[in-house]
Design a protein around this motif. Structure first.
Motif, short mmCIF file in Angstrom:
data_model
loop_
_atom_site.label_atom_id
_atom_site.label_comp_id
_atom_site.label_asym_id
_atom_site.label_seq_id
_atom_site.Cartn_x
_atom_site.Cartn_y
_atom_site.Cartn_z
N ARG A 1 -8.86 6.13 -1.64
CA ARG A 1 -9.24 4.90 -1.95
C ARG A 1 -9.74 5.46 -3.30
O ARG A 1 -9.71 4.07 -4.32
N SER A 2 -10.72 6.48 -3.07
CA SER A 2 -11.22 6.60 -4.57
C SER A 2 -10.78 6.60 -5.58
O SER A 2 -11.02 6.82 -7.05
N THR A 3 -9.99 7.27 -5.10
CA THR A 3 -8.93 8.04 -6.42
C THR A 3 -7.77 7.23 -6.30
O THR A 3 -6.31 8.09 -7.28
N HIS A 4 -7.39 6.50 -6.15
CA HIS A 4 -6.04 5.36 -6.30
C HIS A 4 -6.77 4.34 -6.02
O HIS A 4 -6.98 3.70 -5.27
N ALA A 5 -5.68 3.51 -6.86
CA ALA A 5 -5.68 1.89 -6.56
C ALA A 5 -4.82 0.96 -5.79
O ALA A 5 -4.00 1.29 -5.00
N VAL A 6 -5.65 -0.18 -5.51
CA VAL A 6 -5.47 -1.22 -4.10
C VAL A 6 -4.30 -1.71 -5.15
O VAL A 6 -4.61 -2.37 -6.14
N PRO B 1 -2.61 -5.05 -6.21
CA PRO B 1 -2.74 -6.11 -6.47
C PRO B 1 -3.01 -7.21 -5.05
O PRO B 1 -1.16 -7.91 -4.60
N TYR C 1 0.89 -1.15 -0.08
CA TYR C 1 -0.07 0.14 0.12
C TYR C 1 0.83 1.42 0.02
O TYR C 1 2.03 1.58 0.27
#
Length: 183
Positions: free
Chosen positions: A68-73, A75, A9
């Protein structure tokens, strides 16, 4: 042991996660040690701290949701069975929902008591229910009950992280630790 940087992260996500965890720990300690709230209770001492920390948690979780809505989690580093992946996904969604709902319900309950609510003890917040509102008063029970559900989900989340680390021996926990990109 080094974890691939693309699997961890981001530093802001880790900071937001651990700040939320720390504030939540403080909040539960305050909730257990503050006096019971009755009709004549005033919002002073530990109760005032509980209200303030609740507002800080709400703000922090809203910032987390925006992040979280603007950055990918990143893999997943391991392949888990579909059922475990689904359980993790729904647990995270429930945690976010309760981390927003519990403070909002507490805020509405406090508003119904006529208690002033402020962010960082300086920014006044509008009431979410009118003073004397029976619905606002009833929300106090919901606040307590949802807080217990939140505590159970947090325990499940921590248990799952430890299960990943000590039983599955994968990198799930390490991905959220400070400086995990250097491990």
């Amino acid at each position: 042991m080094r974890t691939e940087p693309n699997l961890v992260y981001s530093a802001p996500a880790r900071v937001l996660h651990w700040l939320t965890a720390g504030l939540l720990l403080i909040q539960f300690v305050l909730a257990w040690t503050m006096p019971d709230v009755h009709r004549d209770t005033k919002p002073v001492g530990l109760i005032a701290w509980h209200l303030g920390v609740g507002m800080a948690i709400l703000l922090l979780v809203l910032v987390r949701c925006l992040w979280r809505s603007t950055h990918a989690v990143p893999p997943e580093p391991v392949t888990l069975p579909l059922a475990l992946r689904a359980l993790a996904r729904y647990t995270h969604r429930a945690l976010y929902a309760l981390l927003i709902a519990v403070p909002l319900i507490g805020w509405a309950n406090a508003s119904s008591r006529g208690w002033p609510i402020s962010l960082f003890a300086s920014i006044p917040m509008p009431p979410l229910s009118p003073t004397g509102s029976p619905t606002g008063h009833a929300l106090g029970d919901w606040h307590r009950n949802f807080a217990w559900v939140l505590l159970a989900l947090v325990a499940m989340h921590v248990s799952a992280a430890l299960f990943h680390h000590f039983i599955l021996r994968d990198r799930t926990l390490i991905r959220m630790l400070p400086s995990s990109d250097k491990r």
